[in-house]
Motif scaffolding. Sequence first.
Motif, short mmCIF file in Angstrom:
data_model
loop_
_atom_site.label_atom_id
_atom_site.label_comp_id
_atom_site.label_asym_id
_atom_site.label_seq_id
_atom_site.Cartn_x
_atom_site.Cartn_y
_atom_site.Cartn_z
N THR A 161 -19.35 58.88 47.17
CA THR A 161 -18.52 57.70 47.44
C THR A 161 -17.79 57.91 48.77
OG1 THR A 161 -18.17 57.40 45.07
CG2 THR A 161 -16.70 56.19 46.55
N VAL A 162 -17.85 56.93 49.65
CA VAL A 162 -17.13 57.01 50.92
C VAL A 162 -15.68 56.56 50.70
CG1 VAL A 162 -16.93 55.97 53.22
CG2 VAL A 162 -19.16 56.71 52.36
N VAL A 163 -14.75 57.38 51.19
CA VAL A 163 -13.32 57.09 51.06
C VAL A 163 -12.72 57.06 52.47
CG1 VAL A 163 -11.10 57.84 50.11
CG2 VAL A 163 -13.21 58.20 48.80
N HIS A 164 -12.17 55.92 52.87
CA HIS A 164 -11.56 55.78 54.20
C HIS A 164 -10.05 55.90 54.08
CE1 HIS A 164 -15.19 54.78 56.43
NE2 HIS A 164 -15.54 53.96 55.45
N ASP A 165 -9.61 57.04 53.57
CA ASP A 165 -8.17 57.23 53.43
C ASP A 165 -7.56 57.71 54.75
OD1 ASP A 165 -9.56 59.57 53.29
OD2 ASP A 165 -8.53 60.37 51.54
N ALA A 166 -8.34 58.39 55.56
CA ALA A 166 -7.88 58.85 56.87
C ALA A 166 -9.11 59.12 57.72
CB ALA A 166 -7.02 60.11 56.74
#
Length: 246
Positions: A161-166
């Motif tokens: 899963t791609v997470v764009h938190d930073a």
Amino acid sequence: MADPHDDLTVIADAVRRATTLPGAKTLRRRSDQRRRRRTAVTGASLAVLAVAAGTIVLQARDHVETPAAGSGPAERLPASSVPSVTATAGPQDILAGRRQVLIVMPGTGRARLAAGRDDDRVRATTEPGIDDRALWVLHPEGDKFRIMLAAPRGGSPVCMTVVHDAAPGSVRDRSCDPNAQAQLFKIAQLADGSYSILQGRRYLQVVDGTNALVPDLPENLTTAYEFEDRGPAATVWPSGEASPTR
């Protein structure tokens, strides 16, 4: 003195006796005897020739070397002695979600992508004995793929899963969600036969130093991957529920 006439008479009688032919019966009998002798001799000669020829053939056969086992082009091995060969599955099976694979980075010691041991980050590693965290199944959904761990955790399937938190973002392992667009990836084959993996318009790349898999880097770099077949994938998870992409 002897009379010359008497001597001539004696000589004539001797010549007459020597040149007189035997009678017809005698000639026939002698001819039959000679014919029988010729027949017997001819038959004996043919028999001797036949025996000699047979002996020559047998001797010739004895001198012919028997081919060694396996050297004859027409020789057939018993079925039990023919080694069985299991071919590696092709891309059509891997990209159809029917095989579990290692996602390998060529040229880096064959590092493969694996879920974290102590966290949920996906990284490239050469650590041995991590098949439970490094075997993936590429489940197709339209023109995209859900990249799932072959072995579910706690009975639930786990997906990249791609997470764009930073920035530059991160790739984590999360419970599979059929509605999560962040779990869908494009897989494109490159000219050398390897593959690139994209999420949206971003390539999944490995960061040097941390070996972390990230979806967005400022450099125009593309990490290439190979899929190493590791056998058939399960279509039903151990918990009994069907795969969310089936």
